[in-house]
Design a protein around this motif. Structure first.
Motif, PDB file in Angstrom:
ATOM      1  N   TRP A 161      64.509  26.126 -10.018  1.00  0.00           N
ATOM      2  CA  TRP A 161      65.357  26.905 -10.635  1.00  0.00           C
ATOM      3  C   TRP A 161      66.620  25.825 -10.661  1.00  0.00           C
ATOM      4  CZ3 TRP A 161      65.446  31.840 -12.211  1.00  0.00           C
ATOM      5  CH2 TRP A 161      66.686  32.458 -12.659  1.00  0.00           C
ATOM      6  N   ALA A 163      70.353  24.089 -12.588  1.00  0.00           N
ATOM      7  CA  ALA A 163      71.717  24.521 -12.737  1.00  0.00           C
ATOM      8  C   ALA A 163      71.830  25.566 -13.848  1.00  0.00           C
ATOM      9  CB  ALA A 163      72.570  23.373 -12.762  1.00  0.00           C
ATOM     10  N   ALA A 166      70.641  29.235 -12.980  1.00  0.00           N
ATOM     11  CA  ALA A 166      71.922  29.723 -12.164  1.00  0.00           C
ATOM     12  C   ALA A 166      72.954  30.194 -12.903  1.00  0.00           C
ATOM     13  CB  ALA A 166      72.429  28.839 -11.104  1.00  0.00           C
ATOM     14  N   SER A 167      73.596  29.252 -14.037  1.00  0.00           N
ATOM     15  CA  SER A 167      74.693  29.672 -14.922  1.00  0.00           C
ATOM     16  C   SER A 167      74.436  30.561 -15.858  1.00  0.00           C
ATOM     17  CB  SER A 167      74.965  28.440 -15.514  1.00  0.00           C
ATOM     18  OG  SER A 167      76.169  28.530 -16.422  1.00  0.00           O
ATOM     19  N   TRP A 171      71.494  34.356 -10.954  1.00  0.00           N
ATOM     20  CA  TRP A 171      71.048  34.279  -9.503  1.00  0.00           C
ATOM     21  C   TRP A 171      71.107  32.669  -8.961  1.00  0.00           C
ATOM     22  CZ3 TRP A 171      68.410  37.370 -12.940  1.00  0.00           C
ATOM     23  CH2 TRP A 171      68.135  38.726 -12.575  1.00  0.00           C
ATOM     24  N   SER A 172      71.285  32.611  -7.697  1.00  0.00           N
ATOM     25  CA  SER A 172      71.170  31.265  -7.239  1.00  0.00           C
ATOM     26  C   SER A 172      69.855  30.771  -6.770  1.00  0.00           C
ATOM     27  CB  SER A 172      72.100  31.441  -5.677  1.00  0.00           C
ATOM     28  OG  SER A 172      71.366  31.965  -4.747  1.00  0.00           O
ATOM     29  N   THR A 173      69.887  29.487  -6.726  1.00  0.00           N
ATOM     30  CA  THR A 173      68.220  28.943  -6.479  1.00  0.00           C
ATOM     31  C   THR A 173      67.646  29.730  -5.309  1.00  0.00           C
ATOM     32  OG1 THR A 173      68.949  26.840  -7.289  1.00  0.00           O
ATOM     33  CG2 THR A 173      66.920  27.097  -5.812  1.00  0.00           C
ATOM     34  N   ASP A 174      68.273  29.863  -4.134  1.00  0.00           N
ATOM     35  CA  ASP A 174      67.914  30.667  -2.866  1.00  0.00           C
ATOM     36  C   ASP A 174      67.526  32.024  -3.306  1.00  0.00           C
ATOM     37  OD1 ASP A 174      68.360  28.442  -1.395  1.00  0.00           O
ATOM     38  OD2 ASP A 174      69.946  28.994  -0.445  1.00  0.00           O
ATOM     39  N   GLU A 175      68.043  32.517  -4.181  1.00  0.00           N
ATOM     40  CA  GLU A 175      67.874  33.908  -4.496  1.00  0.00           C
ATOM     41  C   GLU A 175      66.561  34.185  -5.388  1.00  0.00           C
ATOM     42  OE1 GLU A 175      72.195  36.562  -4.574  1.00  0.00           O
ATOM     43  OE2 GLU A 175      71.739  34.864  -6.132  1.00  0.00           O
TER      44      GLU A 175
END
Length: 476
Positions: A161, A163, A166-167, A171-175
């Motif tokens: 995943w 940047a 995420a932008s 969702w963040s990478t962990d999510e």
């Protein structure tokens, strides 16, 4: 082993040049030295026999006691392998793959060691370059913010995943990692199985492309252009997919605004045009005013021309916006061509349309779209051909292909050879048509409609003057 065998073996080892092969005594001093060792490491046998093994190691490795540790491991384990820098006689370094083997006599007593050294400097340089390239690519993918680039496993679960993802998606990478990528689609698309369909298409064809609404973490939507590509290992086994998404929300809004604007323009133009045409047609029936009838007929012709231009603009805009729906069914091109020619009879002036069949021509095509295609092609042929000439439409199969064709041939001024490809573009009329007016969209609309049906269009000069436009479509 006989003395003769031992002599032959020693001669073989001594003459090998691709590997440095030498013997060491129990104290780790050189006892034999082959031709490969001399070529690789620079010392002659007389110079090196009796020297310690540590002679070939870097000062750092000697200080760390590496040569002694390797001999100890070979003594304890039977053999040891190591890769690292070694030193030539001239002080230069090379990357070596080394195997040291403990040698024993018939009673099991250690009598020395054998060392085989192979230079791997080129391979190491290539590996370092590859590692640097892969690291650069990884950093590039991770840090790109204008595109959402994600990796999927074979089942469609997210494995990487960047940047940009995420932008764009929230969702963040962990999510995101570990979730199925269908969470990025609206509920209606998930219910219809669109995510799974796209993966299946990518697996079958290598890639799948799609445009549509996508969902962010906060529930908001954006219009995304996505490409899913199947990824395989060296043996061709599928290992997953890469998915690249671009946010086209602003472009989609502009496209929708343009479609809405042109739809309004179309309505606003057509109303007065219809009135002008109706009143002018009344004037054409005035029995005693020949001059007035002539002028009225010109008004009608220009009103119809302007109406056709509006139609082309609207058709082009709907195609660009993806608002044209195609329903391919078996369609006899000869029947359709005669039908369209009959519809256009009033607009043909003194031209004749002759339809010829060179064989069965039943296409898998959308009737409304193909009617528009033939109307455009026949309209062009009439516009650019001298009065009284015959426009020939020939339909039939395409030799050696599962396709059928329809050719429209006129006796007009033709197209400049350098413009054959250009005139299929948007708003292009070519050098010979620059002064004709019009939108330059007729052939672009033809091309777009055919591509939607899996077809294509091509132009070529006609022998004796004129142009041939050939349309190809999948056979039913």
């Amino acid at each position: 082993m006989t003395d003769l065998d031992q002599t032959g073996e020693r001669a073989l080892v001594a003459q090998v040049v691709d590997y440095a092969i030498y013997g060491l005594d129990t104290g780790g001093h050189v006892s034999s030295w082959n031709a490969g060792a001399r070529l690789l490491q620079g010392w002659d046998a007389e110079e090196v026999v009796g020297r310690s093994l540590s002679t070939f190691y870097t000062p750092e490795d000697r200080a760390a006691g590496l040569p002694g540790r390797l001999l100890a491991r070979a003594r304890e384990e039977g053999s040891v392998r190591d890769a690292g820098w070694r030193v030539r006689k001239d002080g230069s370094r090379f990357w070596a793959d080394v195997v040291i083997t403990a040698l024993h006599d018939d009673t099991g007593t250690l009598i020395g060691y054998g060392e085989v050294t192979r230079e791997l400097s080129d391979e190491r340089a290539a590996n370092l370059e590859l590692e640097a390239s892969e690291e650069l690519f990884r950093l590039l993918v991770e840090q790109v913010v204008d595109y959402a680039i994600i990796g999927l496993d074979v089942s469609g679960r997210i494995t990487t995943w960047n940047a940009g993802a995420a932008s764009l998606k929230g969702w963040s990478t962990d999510e995101a990692v570990g979730q199925h990528f269908s969470l990025l689609y609206p509920e209606a698309d998930r219910a219809a199985g669109l995510p799974e369909e796209l993966l299946a298409r990518a697996a079958a064809d290598g890639r799948a492309e799609h445009r549509g609404w996508r969902v962010r973490k906060d529930g908001s939507r954006f219009w995304g252009d996505i490409v899913i590509t199947a990824v395989h290992d060296g043996s061709g086994r599928p290992t997953g997919y890469t998915k690249v998404t671009r946010d086209l929300t602003e472009q989609q809004r502009l496209e929708e605004a343009r479609t809405s604007f042109l739809a309004g323009i179309s309505h606003d133009f057509r109303t007065p045009l219809t009135a002008i045409r109706g009143f002018a047609q009344v004037l054409t029936r005035t029995p005693d005013d020949e001059r007035g009838r002539d002028l009225a007929q010109r008004i009608v012709a220009n009103a119809e021309r302007l109406s056709g231009m509006v139609d082309q603009l609207v058709a082009h805009t709907r195609l660009r916006a993806g608002a044209v729906r195609i329903d391919p069914r078996p369609l006899d091109l000869a029947v359709l061509a005669r039908d369209v020619a009959s519809e256009l009879e009033a607009a043909l002036d003194d031209h004749q349309v002759r339809v010829a069949e060179a064989g069965p021509a039943v296409a898998l095509a959308d009737e409304a779209a193909m009617r528009r295609v033939l109307q455009n092609l026949l309209g062009n042929a009439v516009a650019y051909s001298p009065p009284g000439t015959v426009i020939e439409v020939t339909v039939g199969p395409v030799a050696g292909e599962p396709r059928v064709r329809a050719e429209v041939a006129d006796r007009g001024r033709g197209i400049d050879p350098e413009d054959v490809e250009v005139v299929l573009g948007e708003y292009e009329r070519g050098r010979r048509g620059e002064a004709d007016g019009g939108t330059g969209l007729g052939l672009a609309v033809v091309r777009q409609l055919l591509e939607l049906q899996g077809g294509c269009v091509a132009l070529r000069p006609r022998e004796g003057g004129g142009t041939v436009v050939e349309v190809r479509l999948p056979v039913a």
